[in-house]
Design an enzyme around this catalytic site. Structure first.
Site, PDB file in Angstrom:
ATOM      1  N   ASP A 107       0.843  -1.197   0.000  1.00  0.00           N
ATOM      2  CA  ASP A 107       0.000   0.000   0.000  1.00  0.00           C
ATOM      3  C   ASP A 107       0.875   1.242   0.000  1.00  0.00           C
ATOM      4  O   ASP A 107       1.598   1.491   0.959  1.00  0.00           O
ATOM      5  CB  ASP A 107      -0.904  -0.031   1.242  1.00  0.00           C
ATOM      6  CG  ASP A 107      -1.705   1.241   1.414  1.00  0.00           C
ATOM      7  OD1 ASP A 107      -1.904   1.967   0.413  1.00  0.00           O
ATOM      8  OD2 ASP A 107      -2.140   1.511   2.552  1.00  0.00           O
TER       9      ASP A 107
ATOM     10  N   ASN B  74      -0.172   4.496  -0.256  1.00  0.00           N
ATOM     11  CA  ASN B  74      -0.721   5.771   0.222  1.00  0.00           C
ATOM     12  C   ASN B  74      -1.449   5.681   1.563  1.00  0.00           C
ATOM     13  O   ASN B  74      -2.198   6.579   1.931  1.00  0.00           O
ATOM     14  CB  ASN B  74      -1.648   6.375  -0.839  1.00  0.00           C
ATOM     15  CG  ASN B  74      -2.830   5.456  -1.125  1.00  0.00           C
ATOM     16  OD1 ASN B  74      -2.897   4.345  -0.586  1.00  0.00           O
ATOM     17  ND2 ASN B  74      -3.749   5.899  -1.950  1.00  0.00           N
TER      18      ASN B  74
ATOM     19  N   ASP C  57      -3.976   3.959   2.729  1.00  0.00           N
ATOM     20  CA  ASP C  57      -5.418   3.737   2.901  1.00  0.00           C
ATOM     21  C   ASP C  57      -5.737   2.278   3.262  1.00  0.00           C
ATOM     22  O   ASP C  57      -6.897   1.892   3.340  1.00  0.00           O
ATOM     23  CB  ASP C  57      -6.208   4.187   1.664  1.00  0.00           C
ATOM     24  CG  ASP C  57      -5.903   3.344   0.432  1.00  0.00           C
ATOM     25  OD1 ASP C  57      -5.022   2.451   0.519  1.00  0.00           O
ATOM     26  OD2 ASP C  57      -6.530   3.564  -0.613  1.00  0.00           O
TER      27      ASP C  57
ATOM     28  N   ASP D  91      -1.855  -1.255  -3.883  1.00  0.00           N
ATOM     29  CA  ASP D  91      -2.190  -0.520  -5.107  1.00  0.00           C
ATOM     30  C   ASP D  91      -1.081  -0.636  -6.152  1.00  0.00           C
ATOM     31  O   ASP D  91      -0.003  -1.173  -5.881  1.00  0.00           O
ATOM     32  CB  ASP D  91      -2.485   0.946  -4.773  1.00  0.00           C
ATOM     33  CG  ASP D  91      -1.450   1.528  -3.808  1.00  0.00           C
ATOM     34  OD1 ASP D  91      -0.249   1.394  -4.109  1.00  0.00           O
ATOM     35  OD2 ASP D  91      -1.841   2.072  -2.745  1.00  0.00           O
TER      36      ASP D  91
ATOM     37  N   ASP E 229      -5.739 -10.418 -15.159  1.00  0.00           N
ATOM     38  CA  ASP E 229      -6.714 -11.488 -14.954  1.00  0.00           C
ATOM     39  C   ASP E 229      -7.871 -11.226 -15.909  1.00  0.00           C
ATOM     40  O   ASP E 229      -8.364 -10.102 -15.994  1.00  0.00           O
ATOM     41  CB  ASP E 229      -7.206 -11.421 -13.503  1.00  0.00           C
ATOM     42  CG  ASP E 229      -7.381 -12.783 -12.895  1.00  0.00           C
ATOM     43  OD1 ASP E 229      -8.155 -13.573 -13.459  1.00  0.00           O
ATOM     44  OD2 ASP E 229      -6.767 -13.060 -11.851  1.00  0.00           O
TER      45      ASP E 229
ATOM     46  N   ASP F 243      -9.796 -16.568 -15.919  1.00  0.00           N
ATOM     47  CA  ASP F 243     -10.572 -16.945 -14.747  1.00  0.00           C
ATOM     48  C   ASP F 243     -11.766 -17.844 -15.061  1.00  0.00           C
ATOM     49  O   ASP F 243     -12.531 -17.548 -15.987  1.00  0.00           O
ATOM     50  CB  ASP F 243     -11.094 -15.637 -14.117  1.00  0.00           C
ATOM     51  CG  ASP F 243     -11.826 -15.861 -12.815  1.00  0.00           C
ATOM     52  OD1 ASP F 243     -11.162 -16.182 -11.832  1.00  0.00           O
ATOM     53  OD2 ASP F 243     -13.065 -15.718 -12.792  1.00  0.00           O
TER      54      ASP F 243
ATOM     55  N   GLU G 159      -7.546 -21.084 -15.916  1.00  0.00           N
ATOM     56  CA  GLU G 159      -7.967 -21.690 -14.654  1.00  0.00           C
ATOM     57  C   GLU G 159      -8.968 -22.783 -15.026  1.00  0.00           C
ATOM     58  O   GLU G 159     -10.152 -22.529 -15.150  1.00  0.00           O
ATOM     59  CB  GLU G 159      -8.616 -20.663 -13.719  1.00  0.00           C
ATOM     60  CG  GLU G 159      -8.874 -21.275 -12.347  1.00  0.00           C
ATOM     61  CD  GLU G 159      -9.919 -20.535 -11.507  1.00  0.00           C
ATOM     62  OE1 GLU G 159      -9.896 -20.708 -10.283  1.00  0.00           O
ATOM     63  OE2 GLU G 159     -10.766 -19.829 -12.053  1.00  0.00           O
TER      64      GLU G 159
ATOM     65  N   HIS H  64      -4.410 -17.247  -4.679  1.00  0.00           N
ATOM     66  CA  HIS H  64      -5.302 -16.429  -3.846  1.00  0.00           C
ATOM     67  C   HIS H  64      -6.594 -17.149  -3.468  1.00  0.00           C
ATOM     68  O   HIS H  64      -7.392 -16.604  -2.727  1.00  0.00           O
ATOM     69  CB  HIS H  64      -5.630 -15.138  -4.589  1.00  0.00           C
ATOM     70  CG  HIS H  64      -6.476 -15.397  -5.799  1.00  0.00           C
ATOM     71  ND1 HIS H  64      -5.998 -16.083  -6.901  1.00  0.00           N
ATOM     72  CD2 HIS H  64      -7.769 -15.126  -6.055  1.00  0.00           C
ATOM     73  CE1 HIS H  64      -6.963 -16.196  -7.778  1.00  0.00           C
ATOM     74  NE2 HIS H  64      -8.054 -15.626  -7.306  1.00  0.00           N
ATOM     75  N   ASP H  65      -6.815 -18.334  -4.025  1.00  0.00           N
ATOM     76  CA  ASP H  65      -8.029 -19.102  -3.706  1.00  0.00           C
ATOM     77  C   ASP H  65      -7.753 -20.285  -2.791  1.00  0.00           C
ATOM     78  O   ASP H  65      -8.647 -21.076  -2.512  1.00  0.00           O
ATOM     79  CB  ASP H  65      -8.643 -19.685  -4.984  1.00  0.00           C
ATOM     80  CG  ASP H  65      -9.233 -18.612  -5.878  1.00  0.00           C
ATOM     81  OD1 ASP H  65      -9.668 -17.577  -5.360  1.00  0.00           O
ATOM     82  OD2 ASP H  65      -9.260 -18.834  -7.101  1.00  0.00           O
TER      83      ASP H  65
HETATM   84  C1  GLC Z   1     -11.816 -17.842  -9.844  1.00  0.00           C
HETATM   85  C2  GLC Z   1     -11.010 -16.859  -9.028  1.00  0.00           C
HETATM   86  C3  GLC Z   1     -11.707 -16.646  -7.720  1.00  0.00           C
HETATM   87  C4  GLC Z   1     -13.053 -16.063  -8.000  1.00  0.00           C
HETATM   88  C5  GLC Z   1     -13.841 -16.918  -8.987  1.00  0.00           C
HETATM   89  C6  GLC Z   1     -14.980 -16.139  -9.567  1.00  0.00           C
HETATM   90  O1  GLC Z   1     -11.884 -19.084  -9.268  1.00  0.00           O
HETATM   91  O2  GLC Z   1      -9.707 -17.310  -8.889  1.00  0.00           O
HETATM   92  O3  GLC Z   1     -10.972 -15.830  -6.854  1.00  0.00           O
HETATM   93  O4  GLC Z   1     -13.781 -15.972  -6.806  1.00  0.00           O
HETATM   94  O5  GLC Z   1     -13.083 -17.324 -10.086  1.00  0.00           O
HETATM   95  O6  GLC Z   1     -14.510 -15.162 -10.431  1.00  0.00           O
HETATM   96 CA    CA Z   2      -3.520   2.196  -1.253  1.00  0.00          CA
END
Ligand code: GLC
Ligand code: CA
Length: 604
Positions: A21, A23, A25, A29, A98, A198, A255, A327-328
């Site tokens: 981050d 700035n 908040d 970013d 993405d 995605d 994915e 991230h999932d």
């Molecule tokens: C993919 C993404 C996930 C998102 C889902 C719906 O699995 O990686 O984070 O919630 O698609 O877009």
């Molecule tokens: Ca920020």
């Protein structure tokens, strides 16, 4: 297999909201990413994938896009994005965005127009049906409940495979597809190198829609049942490839969880829909149809077999993208090492946090505390036992080496390179993720107590990977000067970039040496293209394989347990290229591997 520009690269996933981050908040970013490019260069990665930064209400953290041509102001401006692409390029790095086109946001203008006039042009951008006819099918959304919800202000309903703020786009409508392709080309013209794609398998629905047997008390059926009946996705994917990516030689990684048997070549062969797709085979182990609360721990043997089976399946057809987390998912070290290491952290530390692995005197400094007793304040004994295992750095390096040396394009998820671990949730209120919240409800409905439900879904929660990146032992891990949008993992005092940079025995420096080996001219050909052949596959908790190139054989060895074990060598060792410990005990053609020891050998 045709050779491609990206084969010898290493990729890195940035989850912008939690990266850095700039700035204050509390939200990571684009200027923050730019500030950290030199760090990424130091690490040695080449391809950067950014999770979504488009304009979005962030109901699903940006995977719900309300304008495909805008950057969300919380992440920065379009100038920032242009600057990022330029700055990355000047460092020899490539940027991927993405591509989220199975659905948009319910705040997208297309959806607003559909609400205003469901019978008009934009009604046909979505899957709509009359409310009076009841639900067209009993599919369950990935995030809970029916895929159908009323279209506000109308007598219609609309379909969403994910959250109700993520209406599915109707790919059967050629106008929708053309809008999507136009947007993809617009971004590629800006100098993007490609996309991570995605949830793409969901764009093709099994039509006409129908019910499938219910698999839970809610009377609904899991979405993947529908997917297994859907035919003809290839037409869409081919069209998209030809109208967009192919013209730019762009890199794409899909994915894709559930391609049909025998379809791999169509997806990632020389003439495939995508450049690559993720190898999720290891991530499917232990899953349970009842919900994530029932998922089982992954054993070393299961992990090894999943990797080898994936490698056999892909062979020379194409290149998987390999990963241990994203991230999932939960943090890879917590997920794939926990069962082998025991639950309380005691076992993971070998001799109870005494740094007991030879040559690894600093191990206990690097791992987060001893015997899992380090204070999560105010926790009673029971909760303490539920805390995620504390994993030592030797084990983390082993897991790193084992997946990194597989044939494929390795992806590192932010924080993985310093060995970031799962977080310990003490209340469901600490969880932001919509998916985890649904899984928590499912666990309660299945009869678990609130505490057990939290512990169970906490282990696999997507928020484990979304806590702020741990830069240094400073307030909020040095991620922000303000209040972070999601609480940081308290182990940042020990696990952070600053503490590991330049420290020879750190997880970070080990990742650097793995990346450096992949770039080393003397070995690159074998590391990137060498055929993979399992070695002593039947030896328990040993994961070993050859990478065989032209006139060169590498042997990759990982002792996937805390006890030592002996492994018979297939020949003479010419050189030890990597070793995660200082000890080396070779005698009479055998090698004594310490607990969690990992090595890459060049054989004669
Ligand atoms: C993919 C993404 C996930 C998102 C889902 C719906 O699995 O990686 O984070 O919630 O698609 O877009
Ligand atoms: Ca920020």
């Amino acid at each position: 297999m045709k050779r491609q520009w990206w084969h010898n690269k290493t990729a890195y996933q940035i989850y912008p909201k939690s990266f850095y981050d700039s700035n204050g908040d509390g939200i990571g970013d684009l200027p923050g990413i730019i500030e950290k490019l030199d760090y990424l260069k130091y690490l040695g990665v080449d391809i950067l994938w950014l999770s979504p930064i488009y304009q979005s209400p962030l109901a699903d953290q940006g995977y719900d896009i309300s304008d495909y041509y805008q950057i969300d102001p919380r992440f920065g401006t379009m100038e920032d994005m242009d600057r990022l692409i330029k700055e990355a390029k000047s460092r020899g790095m490539y940027v991927l965005m993405d591509l989220v086109v199975n659905h948009c946001s319910d705040e997208h203008e297309w959806f607003k127009k559909a609400m205003a006039d469901p019978e008009g042009e934009y009604g046909n951008f979505f899957y709509l049906a009359d409310q009076k006819d009841g639900r067209p099918c009993n599919w369950r959304s990935y995030f809970g409940g029916s895929v159908w919800d009323p279209l506000p202000g109308t007598d219609k309903q609309y379909l969403h495979m994910f959250h109700k703020k993520q209406p599915d786009l109707n790919w059967e409508n050629p106008k929708v597809r053309q809008e999507i392709y136009k947007n993809i080309r617009w971004w590629l013209d800006k100098g993007l190198s490609g996309f991570r794609i995605d949830a793409i398998i969901n764009i093709k629905k099994a039509l006409p829609m129908q019910d499938y047997p219910a698999d839970r008390a809610d009377g609904l059926c899991a979405p993947d049942v529908m997917l297994s009946h859907a035919e003809g996705i290839g037409e869409f994917l081919k069209e998209m490839r030809d109208e967009t990516f192919r013209k730019y030689d762009a890199f794409t990684v899909g994915e894709v969880f559930n391609e049909k048997p025998g379809e791999l070549e169509k997806f990632i062969g020389d003439d495939g829909y995508f450049s690559s797709m993720f190898d999720f085979n290891e991530h499917l182990i232990g899953q349970d149809p009842r919900g994530s609360w029932a998922a089982k721990d992954v054993t070393a043997e299961e992990y090894k077999e999943a990797c080898f089976m994936a490698q056999e399946k892909v062979g020379d057809v194409g290149f998987y993208s390999t990963l241990i987390e994203n991230h999932d998912e939960a943090r890879g070290v917590s997920r794939f090492l926990a069962a082998q290491a025991g639950k309380c952290g005691r076992a993971a530390e070998g001799q109870c946090g005494q740094g007991g692995q030879d040559g690894q005197s600093t191990a206990s400094q690097d791992a987060a505390g001893q015997c899992g007793q380090e204070g999560q304040d105010g926790q009673g004994a029971v909760k303490q036992a539920e805390a995620p295992a504390v994993i030592n750095s030797t084990a983390k390096k082993m897991l790193a080496g084992l997946y990194f040396m597989l044939r494929g394009l390795p992806f590192i998820y932010q924080g993985q390179e310093i060995g970031m671990e799962n977080v310990h949730f003490t209340s469901i209120d600490e969880v932001d993720d919509i998916s985890t919240r649904f899984e928590y409800q499912t666990a309660l409905e299945a009869g678990l107590s609130p505490e057990d439900a939290l512990a169970a879904v906490g282990r696999s929660s997507r928020d484990n990977a979304r806590t702020p990146m741990q830069w240094e032992d400073a307030p909020h891990a040095g991620f922000t000067a303000g209040e972070p949008w999601l609480k940081e993992n308290p182990n940042y005092h020990e696990i952070n970039v600053k503490a590991q940079m330049g420290r020879k025995d750190s997880v970070l420096e080990f990742y650097r040496s793995l990346i450096a080996l992949r770039k080393d001219e003397q070995y690159q050909e074998t590391v990137v293209y060498g055929a993979l052949e399992p070695y002593r596959r039947e030896q328990k908790n040993l994961m070993a394989y050859f990478r065989k190139g032209q006139g060169q054989t590498l042997l990759v060895l990982g002792n996937f347990q805390e006890e030592g074990q002996l492994v018979r060598l297939p020949g003479k060792v010419k050189a030890v290229l990597l070793n995660n410990l200082e000890s080396w005990e070779e005698e009479n053609g055998s090698l004594w591997l310490q607990g969690w020891q990992f090595a890459v050998l060049e054989m004669e």
